[in-house]
Design an enzyme around this catalytic site. Sequence first.
Site, PDB file in Angstrom:
ATOM      1  N   HIS A   1      44.926  27.628  43.522  1.00  0.00           N
ATOM      2  CA  HIS A   1      43.972  26.524  43.351  1.00  0.00           C
ATOM      3  C   HIS A   1      42.926  26.780  42.276  1.00  0.00           C
ATOM      4  O   HIS A   1      42.137  25.892  41.958  1.00  0.00           O
ATOM      5  CB  HIS A   1      43.249  26.253  44.673  1.00  0.00           C
ATOM      6  CG  HIS A   1      42.257  27.328  45.048  1.00  0.00           C
ATOM      7  ND1 HIS A   1      42.641  28.527  45.585  1.00  0.00           N
ATOM      8  CD2 HIS A   1      40.907  27.361  44.949  1.00  0.00           C
ATOM      9  CE1 HIS A   1      41.564  29.263  45.810  1.00  0.00           C
ATOM     10  NE2 HIS A   1      40.505  28.588  45.427  1.00  0.00           N
TER      11      HIS A   1
ATOM     12  N   GLU B   1      28.418  37.265  52.729  1.00  0.00           N
ATOM     13  CA  GLU B   1      29.399  37.650  51.716  1.00  0.00           C
ATOM     14  C   GLU B   1      28.717  37.773  50.361  1.00  0.00           C
ATOM     15  O   GLU B   1      29.158  37.250  49.346  1.00  0.00           O
ATOM     16  CB  GLU B   1      30.579  36.670  51.657  1.00  0.00           C
ATOM     17  CG  GLU B   1      31.812  37.253  50.981  1.00  0.00           C
ATOM     18  CD  GLU B   1      32.950  36.262  50.855  1.00  0.00           C
ATOM     19  OE1 GLU B   1      33.874  36.328  51.691  1.00  0.00           O
ATOM     20  OE2 GLU B   1      32.921  35.417  49.927  1.00  0.00           O
TER      21      GLU B   1
ATOM     22  N   ASP C   1      30.392  31.685  47.458  1.00  0.00           N
ATOM     23  CA  ASP C   1      30.330  31.344  46.034  1.00  0.00           C
ATOM     24  C   ASP C   1      30.599  29.878  45.729  1.00  0.00           C
ATOM     25  O   ASP C   1      31.002  29.541  44.620  1.00  0.00           O
ATOM     26  CB  ASP C   1      31.339  32.197  45.270  1.00  0.00           C
ATOM     27  CG  ASP C   1      32.771  32.047  45.786  1.00  0.00           C
ATOM     28  OD1 ASP C   1      33.033  31.111  46.572  1.00  0.00           O
ATOM     29  OD2 ASP C   1      33.628  32.862  45.395  1.00  0.00           O
TER      30      ASP C   1
ATOM     31  N   ARG D   1      40.631  27.012  39.112  1.00  0.00           N
ATOM     32  CA  ARG D   1      40.523  26.181  37.907  1.00  0.00           C
ATOM     33  C   ARG D   1      40.992  26.913  36.659  1.00  0.00           C
ATOM     34  O   ARG D   1      41.573  26.315  35.758  1.00  0.00           O
ATOM     35  CB  ARG D   1      39.069  25.716  37.712  1.00  0.00           C
ATOM     36  CG  ARG D   1      38.617  24.625  38.661  1.00  0.00           C
ATOM     37  CD  ARG D   1      37.158  24.268  38.399  1.00  0.00           C
ATOM     38  NE  ARG D   1      36.712  23.142  39.223  1.00  0.00           N
ATOM     39  CZ  ARG D   1      36.289  23.254  40.484  1.00  0.00           C
ATOM     40  NH1 ARG D   1      36.264  24.453  41.053  1.00  0.00           N
ATOM     41  NH2 ARG D   1      35.899  22.196  41.157  1.00  0.00           N
TER      42      ARG D   1
ATOM     43  N   HIS E   1      48.275  22.861  46.983  1.00  0.00           N
ATOM     44  CA  HIS E   1      46.897  22.364  47.017  1.00  0.00           C
ATOM     45  C   HIS E   1      46.858  20.900  46.598  1.00  0.00           C
ATOM     46  O   HIS E   1      47.658  20.448  45.775  1.00  0.00           O
ATOM     47  CB  HIS E   1      46.022  23.202  46.083  1.00  0.00           C
ATOM     48  CG  HIS E   1      44.551  23.062  46.310  1.00  0.00           C
ATOM     49  ND1 HIS E   1      43.810  22.036  45.778  1.00  0.00           N
ATOM     50  CD2 HIS E   1      43.686  23.812  47.029  1.00  0.00           C
ATOM     51  CE1 HIS E   1      42.549  22.173  46.135  1.00  0.00           C
ATOM     52  NE2 HIS E   1      42.446  23.232  46.900  1.00  0.00           N
TER      53      HIS E   1
ATOM     54  N   GLU F   1      32.790  29.890  40.561  1.00  0.00           N
ATOM     55  CA  GLU F   1      32.366  30.698  41.701  1.00  0.00           C
ATOM     56  C   GLU F   1      31.529  31.920  41.316  1.00  0.00           C
ATOM     57  O   GLU F   1      30.583  32.278  42.023  1.00  0.00           O
ATOM     58  CB  GLU F   1      33.599  31.137  42.499  1.00  0.00           C
ATOM     59  CG  GLU F   1      34.264  30.021  43.286  1.00  0.00           C
ATOM     60  CD  GLU F   1      35.250  29.202  42.461  1.00  0.00           C
ATOM     61  OE1 GLU F   1      35.835  28.264  43.007  1.00  0.00           O
ATOM     62  OE2 GLU F   1      35.439  29.523  41.260  1.00  0.00           O
TER      63      GLU F   1
END
Length: 374
Positions: free
Chosen positions: A215, A120, A98, A217, A247, A134
């Site tokens: 991590h 995936e 993604d 957003r 991160h 994603e």
Amino acid sequence: MSSNKTVLICIGTRPEAIKMAPVYFEFQKAGYNTKLCVTAQHRDLLDQVLQFFKIVPDFDFDLMTPNQSLNILSSRILNGIDALFLREQIDLVLVHGDTTTSSVIALAAFNRKIKIGHIEAGLRTYNRYSPFPEEMNRQLTGRLADYHFAPSEKAKQNLINEGVLEQNILVTGNTVIDALYTADTILNAGYESEMIAELNKNIDFTKKVILVTGHRRENFGLGFESICNALVELSQDDKIEIVFPVHLNPNVQEVVYKRLSNLNNVHLIAPLDYPTFIWLMKQSEIIISDSGGVQEEAPTFGVPVLVTRTVTERQEGVAAGCSVLVGTDQDLIVSKVKGILLNTKETIVKHNPYGDGNASRKIVGYFENRYDRA
């Protein structure tokens, strides 16, 4: 597909490198002309994985720059991969999951009428902004791909519901489990590193270790503040050790270091390389994370995951009791941690629903069975 055809495997981030490494090796073993292209939308973390698996890219765009926008990154990937397609004869492009790398390279391959395999494939939240970007990257790649390698029956059904022909879908399990078994074998053979030695020196592993990562957003700002508040509350228990590899994104670092510095049993450390992270995962009682890869890996070691998201495209783990959605709710995070620590027998993970370590072989076998190998 005959073995003289060229397969281009494309990655941009550390998770892609982990999950595509076993695929790369399986195509090589089967005799395909196998090439690796890295966009390096992540750089240092990606390189650590490549070095661990002893893989040298054939093409490296080296595109990482601080705080570049998704549109700028996309345009640079598109320019780089199109130039590569013009120079090289590529018969099949394999992308993963993604990421911006996956969706943009799939688009470029489609525009050049090059066959696309999506590894995936089929994971969905159907919430276009969670995870962002994603979810839409994965859906766009799914519309462009010719071959879909789904990690589960649920993912396969998502694809069928979207109109993908069943003959173009193969349920494989997740290649992250292939990589995990390889890494665990290396660790069990006596792998040592300065990072592991440093962790043993600074962390009391006789206590209950909680591993934390973050991590996404959608959690920037108030979400991370709430997660940190939960960790502050949990740190009041001196029987707990919290380990947080922070991160590199400034949106994460600013909040985390402001809220969690100077707490004795909260260890804010630099991001770990892949084998050290696997080692630490095995030492942990609980993992608090928004990572998809962690949701897939942790069940192998029987470690429950509290997922700091309100939805997840990895629903198999929730259904199997391997993971629990807690969002960024401070009270819920704290109560779930305390509940697990007090009732360990109720949270034992009995199996990993994401695969048996044979996904990469199944992917290569799909092409060996589908195409003439003469």
